[in-house]
Structures are given as structure tokens and as C-alpha cells.
Design an enzyme around this catalytic site. Structure first.
Site, PDB file in Angstrom:
ATOM      1  N   ASP A   1      -4.925  12.108  12.580  1.00  0.00           N
ATOM      2  CA  ASP A   1      -5.855  11.206  12.627  1.00  0.00           C
ATOM      3  C   ASP A   1      -5.878  10.253  13.672  1.00  0.00           C
ATOM      4  O   ASP A   1      -5.506  10.667  14.411  1.00  0.00           O
ATOM      5  CB  ASP A   1      -4.812  10.484  11.553  1.00  0.00           C
ATOM      6  CG  ASP A   1      -3.634   9.841  11.098  1.00  0.00           C
ATOM      7  OD1 ASP A   1      -3.834  10.207  12.625  1.00  0.00           O
ATOM      8  OD2 ASP A   1      -3.399   9.496  10.806  1.00  0.00           O
TER       9      ASP A   1
ATOM     10  N   ASP B   1       4.624   0.656  12.030  1.00  0.00           N
ATOM     11  CA  ASP B   1       3.149   0.507  11.652  1.00  0.00           C
ATOM     12  C   ASP B   1       3.434  -1.161  12.101  1.00  0.00           C
ATOM     13  O   ASP B   1       2.216  -1.858  11.958  1.00  0.00           O
ATOM     14  CB  ASP B   1       3.342   0.493  10.624  1.00  0.00           C
ATOM     15  CG  ASP B   1       2.809   1.295   9.391  1.00  0.00           C
ATOM     16  OD1 ASP B   1       2.948   1.952  10.432  1.00  0.00           O
ATOM     17  OD2 ASP B   1       2.709   1.723   8.278  1.00  0.00           O
TER      18      ASP B   1
ATOM     19  N   LYS C   1       0.621  -1.189  -0.032  1.00  0.00           N
ATOM     20  CA  LYS C   1      -0.172  -0.028  -0.039  1.00  0.00           C
ATOM     21  C   LYS C   1       0.978   1.269  -0.005  1.00  0.00           C
ATOM     22  O   LYS C   1       0.659   2.601  -0.857  1.00  0.00           O
ATOM     23  CB  LYS C   1      -1.062   0.222   1.404  1.00  0.00           C
ATOM     24  CG  LYS C   1      -1.574   1.234   1.485  1.00  0.00           C
ATOM     25  CD  LYS C   1      -2.649   1.050   2.807  1.00  0.00           C
ATOM     26  CE  LYS C   1      -1.952   1.840   3.740  1.00  0.00           C
ATOM     27  NZ  LYS C   1      -1.598   3.545   4.041  1.00  0.00           N
TER      28      LYS C   1
HETATM   29  C1  UD1 Z   1       4.516   7.076   6.462  1.00  0.00           C
HETATM   30  C2  UD1 Z   1       3.748   6.064   6.215  1.00  0.00           C
HETATM   31  C3  UD1 Z   1       3.264   5.252   7.962  1.00  0.00           C
HETATM   32  C4  UD1 Z   1       4.571   5.033   7.646  1.00  0.00           C
HETATM   33  C5  UD1 Z   1       4.912   6.495   8.564  1.00  0.00           C
HETATM   34  C6  UD1 Z   1       6.180   6.114   8.776  1.00  0.00           C
HETATM   35  C7  UD1 Z   1       2.525   6.238   3.822  1.00  0.00           C
HETATM   36  C8  UD1 Z   1       0.850   6.464   3.115  1.00  0.00           C
HETATM   37  N1  UD1 Z   1       2.485   5.873   5.057  1.00  0.00           N
HETATM   38  O1  UD1 Z   1       4.300   8.193   6.667  1.00  0.00           O
HETATM   39  O2  UD1 Z   1       2.493   3.890   7.143  1.00  0.00           O
HETATM   40  O3  UD1 Z   1       3.821   4.680   9.280  1.00  0.00           O
HETATM   41  O4  UD1 Z   1       5.456   6.651   7.127  1.00  0.00           O
HETATM   42  O5  UD1 Z   1       7.769   4.809   9.012  1.00  0.00           O
HETATM   43  O6  UD1 Z   1       3.662   6.146   2.774  1.00  0.00           O
HETATM   44  N2  UD1 Z   1       6.229  14.794  10.525  1.00  0.00           N
HETATM   45  C9  UD1 Z   1       6.704  15.902  10.839  1.00  0.00           C
HETATM   46  N3  UD1 Z   1       6.883  17.198   9.671  1.00  0.00           N
HETATM   47  C10 UD1 Z   1       6.456  16.182   8.820  1.00  0.00           C
HETATM   48  C11 UD1 Z   1       6.085  14.546   8.424  1.00  0.00           C
HETATM   49  C12 UD1 Z   1       6.075  14.566   9.332  1.00  0.00           C
HETATM   50  O7  UD1 Z   1       7.004  16.594  12.269  1.00  0.00           O
HETATM   51  O8  UD1 Z   1       5.965  17.459   7.784  1.00  0.00           O
HETATM   52  C13 UD1 Z   1       6.988  13.642  11.657  1.00  0.00           C
HETATM   53  C14 UD1 Z   1       5.710  12.941  11.314  1.00  0.00           C
HETATM   54  O9  UD1 Z   1       4.366  13.405  12.496  1.00  0.00           O
HETATM   55  C15 UD1 Z   1       5.996  11.541  12.485  1.00  0.00           C
HETATM   56  C16 UD1 Z   1       7.390  12.049  12.176  1.00  0.00           C
HETATM   57  O10 UD1 Z   1       7.773  12.939  11.416  1.00  0.00           O
HETATM   58  O11 UD1 Z   1       6.295  11.553  14.313  1.00  0.00           O
HETATM   59  C17 UD1 Z   1       7.351  10.149  10.745  1.00  0.00           C
HETATM   60  O12 UD1 Z   1       6.758  10.816  10.029  1.00  0.00           O
HETATM   61  P1  UD1 Z   1       6.545  10.345   8.331  1.00  0.00           P
HETATM   62  O13 UD1 Z   1       8.118   9.521   7.408  1.00  0.00           O
HETATM   63  O14 UD1 Z   1       6.421  11.770   7.708  1.00  0.00           O
HETATM   64  O15 UD1 Z   1       5.390   9.136   7.598  1.00  0.00           O
HETATM   65  P2  UD1 Z   1       4.043   9.534   6.754  1.00  0.00           P
HETATM   66  O16 UD1 Z   1       4.915   9.964   5.324  1.00  0.00           O
HETATM   67  O17 UD1 Z   1       2.789  10.304   7.172  1.00  0.00           O
END
Ligand code: UD1
Length: 428
Positions: free
Chosen positions: A126, A317, A32
């Protein structure tokens, strides 16, 4: 419209009974978290893209809906997607799709990269806490994009994007992917310092390179040399999406809870090294066989401590399944969440099943109990929901997991796959 969207039935449940000694073979679907980004990447090139090994899950339907709202034609059949991207696109990602799927933010980079404009509804939080996109925006600003927000939308513009050094404070998966997709057609070289290294990022890099991008690793940094134009990567066989390591982890946890021996076809051992090490430490036997993994559990597992980290660390995850495993293992395990600190909500549901779990800040202290007891519980997000299903397979009596639609965002036929190896489960 050529895509058939499954209506979301919010009353759906998974019903499980105590299941023992799983046996047989299960096929792991495409990932996914990869396919959604590959679909967004198609926006970068006009023409016909073909993706294969596409899971039949509702998040893919939502991404189809989003692309179609932009003017793309999508056809979906037999785990293949044909994505036909026209020369001109509507560069807006509307709220009614973004609010249902956070991964919609992945269109921001490609739209800015190819059209120099994007309007994307701001994603909300979320069920496992706030999900900011500040890193995505800061990183794209380094390439020359500017952003404003109004009426719940982010408006991005970029007359030209120019390669630059982009330093991520944290190796965010989504921010890395957005920068990659914006940078592939920027002028000059972009160097991403501290990028995410998840296998799904690797899959996106491979796909973009097949489209004509020039992305490579320089030590632990990602270098992107901008090119004029990209073209569709795939021939009619389609680009094969990597297999879903999180679905594989769910099935491994089910074997851990029920015992038995199951072959996971297509599970990619190389993407799950730390998980395999942890499960082995707990007493599971895991071997690489042909194009997959065999997991065998002959006795009750022993508890272990678990800490989530960016890849190659243990994925956040995986954590809900590991917690489910620990609820029935012997001993005490401490689980530390370092990525999404609010990701413990399903623990209250597990407690309703008799699990002995204490939360202290971002740690969960799980004391294994020999017998969980089946109960009605509710899934609040994909992985937590699947973890409740796994726990239900280890609980005496019946467990009814409400909120099946959350689980079906990311799992193709979870009940069918588990029932196929002998679990007592149905989807109602
Ligand atoms: C993706 C995955 C999700 C997985 C996550 C971490 C998809 C659709 N989702 O989510 O299933 O759990 O990677 O492996 O691929 N953060 C910030 N600012 C930002 C972006 C992120 O503070 O602009 C923080 C988030 O709150 C979190 C951490 O960084 O604490 C990790 O987030 P990130 O790696 O970006 O996860 P996603 O890409 O959203």
C-alpha cells in the site's frame, strides 16, 4: 442485501482555512482497528452477534461486504451492527474486497479455526510500503495449518489445529490477532511469545473471552486454552467497541495546531499514555475529565523528538499528526519511523504547504515555521490524509485536500467534528 454501501467518490475533498482557538466538545467514535477484527471474530460462532459503538466509516462497509460475500447477514443502523452467522459459510475472501482493505486478512484465522479451510486473496502493498503477511502464515503453521498460493490467492487448510508455542519475531498486531482467532478452538494450549499488546488486541481478547474463549496473560505472553465451541458474546445492547485512540490523536493534533480548549468525550487516556506524555512535553495541557480528555493549548507548541514503536510506544499511526504539529511548533524535532519505513510519502505534500522537512533514511527532521501556507494537496492514505487536514487548519489561506475517500476509510464525519469545535473546514 441489508447493508447500504456508500459509493466511494474519489473526487471528494476537504477544504480548510486557518482556524484559531478551537472550543467545545467532540465525541470520539469506536476504533476502526478494533471493530474490523471483532467483525472477523464473529465468524467463529454461529448465531446473532451485536456490536455497538461501531463507527460509520467505509472500512466497516467493506468488512460488511466481505462477510456478506461469505454468506453472513449484516444489518447496520445507529452505530450498531447485527452480524448473523450461519452454520455453513463460503470460506473465500475475494480479491475485489481484499485489495481495497488490508484488514481483510483478519478472516484467515477464524476461517481456519472454525472450518479448517480458507482461501484469501493475497493483499498487495500500500501507500506506505510493502505489507507482508509472512508472520501470520508462519504462526498459523505452528498450529498445524498448511498454505499454498496460486492465482493470487492463499489457500489454507488445517485438518485439526493443535495448540503450540508460537514465537513472533516482531509483535505484529495482525499476526497476533490471526493466531488468537485460530487458537481459540484448537486442541490444547497455545502460547504466543512476543504478542502485540495494542489496546485493539486487548479488545479482541475481551470479545473472544465473552464468546467462551479462554485467553489470558501469562507474564508478557498470551495463553489460549482451546475450547470446543464458541457462542455469540453479546446481548441486544451489543458489545461496546473501544474508542479510537487514533481519531483522538487527530483531534488532539488539531487543538495543538489551532490552540484553544476541547473536550474529547470517550477518549481513553489509558490507551494513549505515551502520546499524552509527548504532547505535554510540547506544551499542551491534557487532563482526564469524566469519560474523556480535555486538551488546552494557550501558546505555540515547542518541538520534541518522536520515535514510533509497538505499543505501549508511540503508535506509527500517530506519527503523521505529530509531524503536522512539528511543522508549526517552535524549534526542530526529529521523527523516527521504526514500524513502516516507507511511511513518509505525505511529507512532499506538507512541503507544498511551506513545511521545512528533511528526510534522512527513516528519520524526518522537521523545523517548525510560524506560518504554513494553504495549497492543494493530496491524501494517499488514511492517516497521512488526516494529517494534511490538520496542517491545513494551521495554514494561511485555503488548503484543499484531495482524496477524501482515503480519510473516510477511518474517520466518521471528520469535517463535522472539527467544524463543531470551531474549525473552518468543509467536505466537498
Ligand atoms: C495494524 C493497524 C495499523 C497499524 C499497525 C501497527 C489495523 C487494521 N491496522 O496493522 O493501522 O499501523 O497495526 O500498529 O489494525 N510485518 C511483517 N510480516 C507480517 C506482518 C507484519 O513483516 O506478517 C511487519 C510490517 O511490515 C510492519 C510491522 O511488521 O513493519 C508491523 O505490522 P503489524 O503490527 O502487523 O501491522 P498491521 O496488523 O498490518
Amino acid at each position: 442485501m441489508s447493508v447500504v454501501l456508500n459509493a466511494v467518490d474519489e473526487r471528494g475533498t476537504f477544504v480548510t482555512q486557518r482556524s484559531r482557538d478551537l472550543d467545545g466538545e467532540v465525541c470520539i467514535s469506536g476504533a476502526k482497528n478494533s471493530v474490523l477484527k471483532l467483525m472477523a471474530a464473529c465468524l467463529l460462532a454461529q448465531g446473532r452477534h451485536v456490536l455497538a459503538n461501531v463507527p460509520d466509516i467505509s472500512d466497516v462497509s467493506l468488512m460488511c461486504e466481505l462477510l456478506e460475500a461469505m454468506g453472513v447477514t449484516v444489518t447496520r443502523a445507529d452505530h450498531r451492527l447485527v452480524v448473523d452467522v450461519p452454520a455453513e459459510l463460503n470460506t473465500e475472501a475475494p480479491y475485489h474486497v481484499v485489495e481495497r482493505m488490508r484488514a481483510s486478512i483478519a478472516v484467515l484465522g477464524p476461517l481456519l479455526g472454525r472450518f479448517g479451510a480458507a482461501r484469501v486473496a493475497l493483499p498487495g502493498g500500500d501507500d506506505f510500503g510493502p505489507r507482508p503477511i509472512d508472520m501470520h502464515l508462519r504462526a498459523l503453521e505452528c498450529l498445524g495449518a498448511t498454505f499454498s498460493t496460486a492465482h493470487g490467492d492463499i489457500w489454507g487448510t488445517a485438518r485439526t489445529l493443535t495448540g503450540a508455542e508460537v514465537v513472533l519475531d516482531y509483535p505484529s498486531v495482525g499476526a497476533t490477532e490471526n493466531v488468537l482467532m485460530a487458537a481459540v478452538q484448537a486442541r490444547g494450549r497455545t502460547l504466543i511469545v512476543n504478542p502485540a499488546r495494542e489496546p485493539e488486541v486487548g479488545d479482541l481478547v475481551s470479545f473472544l473471552n465473552l464468546m467462551g474463549a479462554r485467553i489470558g496473560w501469562v507474564g508478557d505472553r498470551l495463553a489460549v486454552d482451546g475450547v470446543e465451541q464458541l457462542t455469540p458474546a453479546s446481548n441486544d445492547n451489543g458489545y461496546w467497541v473501544i474508542s479510537d485512540r487514533i481519531e483522538a490523536a487527530t483531534l488532539l493534533a488539531a487543538v495543538g495546531v489551532c490552540g484553544g480548549s476541547v473536550y474529547l468525550r470517550h477518549a481513553a487516556a489509558g490507551h494513549m499514555t505515551m502520546l499524552i506524555r509527548k504532547l505535554t512535553e510540547m506544551g499542551m495541557r491534557i487532563s482526564v475529565e469524566d469519560a474523556g480528555l480535555r486538551a488546552t493549548v494557550a501558546r505555540r507548541l515547542t518541538s520534541a523528538n518522536v520515535s514510533t514503536l509497538p505499543y505501549p510506544g508511540l503508535a506509527t499511526d500517530y506519527k503523521p499528526f505529530l509531524v503536522s504539529l512539528l511543522t508549526t511548533a517552535s524549534g526542530v524535532g526529529i521523527v523516527t519511523e521504526n514500524i513502516f519505513t516507507g511511511r513518509f510519502r505525505y511529507i512532499d505534500e506538507l512541503r507544498r504547504m511551506g513545511a521545512d522537512i528533511r528526510i534522512e533514511g527513516h528519520h524526518a527532521v522537521v523545523r517548525g515555521t510560524a506560518h504554513l501556507s494553504g495549497a492543494p494537496v493530496r491524501a494517499h492514505d488514511i492517516r497521512a490524509g488526516a494529517a494534511l487536514v490538520v496542517a491545513g487548519l494551521g495554514a494561511e489561506g485555503e488548503t484543499e485536500v484531495a482524496g477524501a475517500h482515503h480519510i473516510e476509510r477511518g474517520y466518521e464525519d471528520l469535517a463535522g467534528k472539527l467544524a463543531g469545535v470551531g474549525a473552518v473546514i468543509s467536505r466537498r
